[in-house]
Design a protein around this motif. Structure first.
Motif, short mmCIF file in Angstrom:
data_model
loop_
_atom_site.label_atom_id
_atom_site.label_comp_id
_atom_site.label_asym_id
_atom_site.label_seq_id
_atom_site.Cartn_x
_atom_site.Cartn_y
_atom_site.Cartn_z
N PRO A 52 0.83 -1.23 -0.28
CA PRO A 52 0.22 -0.27 0.08
C PRO A 52 1.14 1.55 0.49
O PRO A 52 0.35 2.42 -0.47
N ASP A 53 2.25 1.88 0.04
CA ASP A 53 3.16 2.26 0.53
C ASP A 53 3.38 3.01 -1.16
O ASP A 53 3.63 4.19 -1.28
N PHE A 54 3.19 2.36 -2.31
CA PHE A 54 3.08 1.46 -3.48
C PHE A 54 2.03 2.28 -3.92
O PHE A 54 2.13 2.43 -5.70
N ALA A 55 0.57 2.42 -3.72
CA ALA A 55 -0.78 2.37 -4.95
C ALA A 55 -0.73 3.08 -5.49
O ALA A 55 -0.87 3.07 -6.49
N GLY A 56 0.21 5.02 -5.08
CA GLY A 56 0.17 5.26 -5.99
C GLY A 56 0.56 4.87 -7.31
O GLY A 56 0.47 5.50 -8.74
N THR A 57 2.10 4.72 -7.44
CA THR A 57 2.59 4.23 -8.37
C THR A 57 1.95 2.86 -9.28
O THR A 57 1.85 2.67 -10.70
N LEU A 58 1.16 2.47 -8.71
CA LEU A 58 0.26 0.81 -9.59
C LEU A 58 -0.66 1.81 -9.59
O LEU A 58 -0.72 1.35 -11.38
N MET A 59 -1.09 2.63 -9.85
CA MET A 59 -2.29 3.46 -9.81
C MET A 59 -2.27 4.49 -11.52
O MET A 59 -2.66 4.01 -12.52
N ALA A 60 -1.32 4.79 -11.07
CA ALA A 60 -0.30 5.37 -12.44
C ALA A 60 -0.54 4.16 -13.46
O ALA A 60 -0.42 5.01 -14.44
N ALA A 61 0.28 3.37 -13.26
CA ALA A 61 1.20 2.15 -13.63
C ALA A 61 -0.58 1.79 -15.06
O ALA A 61 -0.21 1.81 -16.22
N ILE A 62 -1.28 1.64 -14.04
CA ILE A 62 -2.79 1.28 -15.10
C ILE A 62 -3.80 2.36 -15.79
O ILE A 62 -4.81 1.79 -15.55
#
Length: 391
Positions: A52-62
């Motif tokens: 969850p600390d990197f949720a923003g990175t995942l959301m940007a990728a998709i």
């Protein structure tokens, strides 16, 4: 988003800076939290979600993906599933595909409503149109709820923690097999070894699938996965090696003298020794040694009538990891007396070992101490030969 094969993408995160996992496990090379996107001709599936600390990175990728129909959760632990609520918030029609046990655990760990789930039975398939997912239950790799996914058309196994390694790298696929082998062995030793027997069954279970690529949830993708599957078969086997793992601590030098003498005596008898000074050792390296060792010898000074705390921790670790070692002994020095051996013996109920006579001395080791250490070396070498341990 990085392409693996046509319509299959890596959408994970590289964590270059993390050096400790679960506030316990050293990560000398960082790690990755891998997630994968499969865009079928009719449906789209996201396999796992990142820490969850990197949720923003995942959301940007998709971000450019207009619709996600399924979120496959192989494992409930938060570094794999912690971003699922954020994905559901953006794609409210998506269904979370998980085992029945994973469903219950995910609902305990994060705010996911029950009606968001599809329970996958062992062997169930899910069509995305021109892509077909098969869900294979692999319990205790390394939690009770885990499963893996096989993508039939591309012969890819999405293996979650199975075959994983903690390596931060810009390379999507394995490029340095030696480095990954060491990291994967450390990973196995630290989290998989306690479940070695059931993992052996899960390795066999996968033999019926034509696996050309393994995409784990930590570490790099295996474009030629045969070698890592062979390594797992060796690590989970009951066959040990002609190796003594010798973790020790010495307060004033007496125990160290005993350790050095026993190490030399074993080497003279053809037994390899892997030595770990517990005051400075990387505990992951110790765990890796335990994967293969035929024997464990603890070098322990006595403190306040009991074992030194670092030696007690090593015994606790070995008991928790349940290695395949067949023999165990204790050597060490004491000042006036104590119950070091009795205390340590009570800490290792999970080890199925034959306990060889300990060698303890009062103060500095003397001639008779060294003679006893030589006898212990003879005994270990003989036991290893009789057991047929591999070199």
């Amino acid at each position: 988003m990085r392409k693996i094969v046509e319509s299959v993408y890596w959408v994970g995160v590289v964590d270059w800076d993390r050096r400790l996992f679960d506030s316990l496990i050293p990560l000398p090379d960082g790690t990755t939290y891998n997630a994968y996107l499969i865009q079928g001709s009719e449906k789209t599936a996201l396999l796992d979600a990142v820490d969850p600390d990197f949720a923003g990175t995942l959301m940007a990728a998709i971000d450019t993906v207009s619709r996600i129909d399924y979120i496959v959760s192989h494992h409930a632990e938060q570094d794999h599933s912690g971003s699922i609520p954020m994905v559901l918030a953006r794609h409210p029609g998506a269904k979370v595909v998980a085992t029945a046990k994973a469903k219950a655990m995910l609902m305990d760990l994060m705010p996911i409503p029950e009606d968001a789930f599809i329970v996958a039975a062992d062997g169930d398939t899910l069509s995305l149109g021109d892509k077909t997912l098969t869900f294979i239950h692999t319990p205790w790799v390394h939690w009770p709820e885990t499963m893996v996914t096989y993508l039939a058309e591309d012969k890819i196994l999405f293996s979650c923690d199975f075959f994983g390694s903690h390596i931060a790298s810009s390379d999507l696929f394995v490029t340095d097999q030696c480095r990954v082998h060491e990291s994967a062995k450390r990973y196995f030793a630290e989290i998989m070894m306690p479940f070695r027997n059931v993992i052996a069954k899960n390795v066999d279970k996968l033999s019926g699938y034509d696996i050309q690529t393994i995409a784990p949830s930590h570490g790099q993708i295996y474009g030629q996965p045969g070698w890592i599957m062979d390594a797992y078969r060796e690590w989970v086997s009951a066959s040990a090696r002609n190796v003594v793992t010798l973790p020790f601590v010495s307060m004033h030098g007496s125990t160290r003298l005993m350790v050095d003498h026993l190490t030399a005596a074993l080497a003279e008898r053809g037994v390899r020794v892997e030595l770990f000074n517990l005051a400075v050792t990387d505990i992951g390296k110790l765990a890796m040694s335990l994967v293969d060792a035929g024997s464990i010898v603890l070098g322990v000074p006595t403190v306040l009538a009991g074992p030194h705390p670092l030696a007690a921790y090593a015994a606790f670790l070995a008991n928790a990891l349940r290695p395949k070692a067949k023999f165990l002994s204790i050597i060490g020095s004491y000042g006036w007396g104590g119950k070091t051996v009795e205390t340590l013996a009570g800490m290792i109920p999970n080890l199925k070992v034959e306990v060889l006579d300990p060698v303890l001395c009062k103060g500095l080791p003397k001639a008779e101490t060294y003679a006893s250490l030589d006898a212990l070396a003879d005994m270990i070498a003989s036991k290893h030969r009789e057991s047929g341990f591999r070199a």
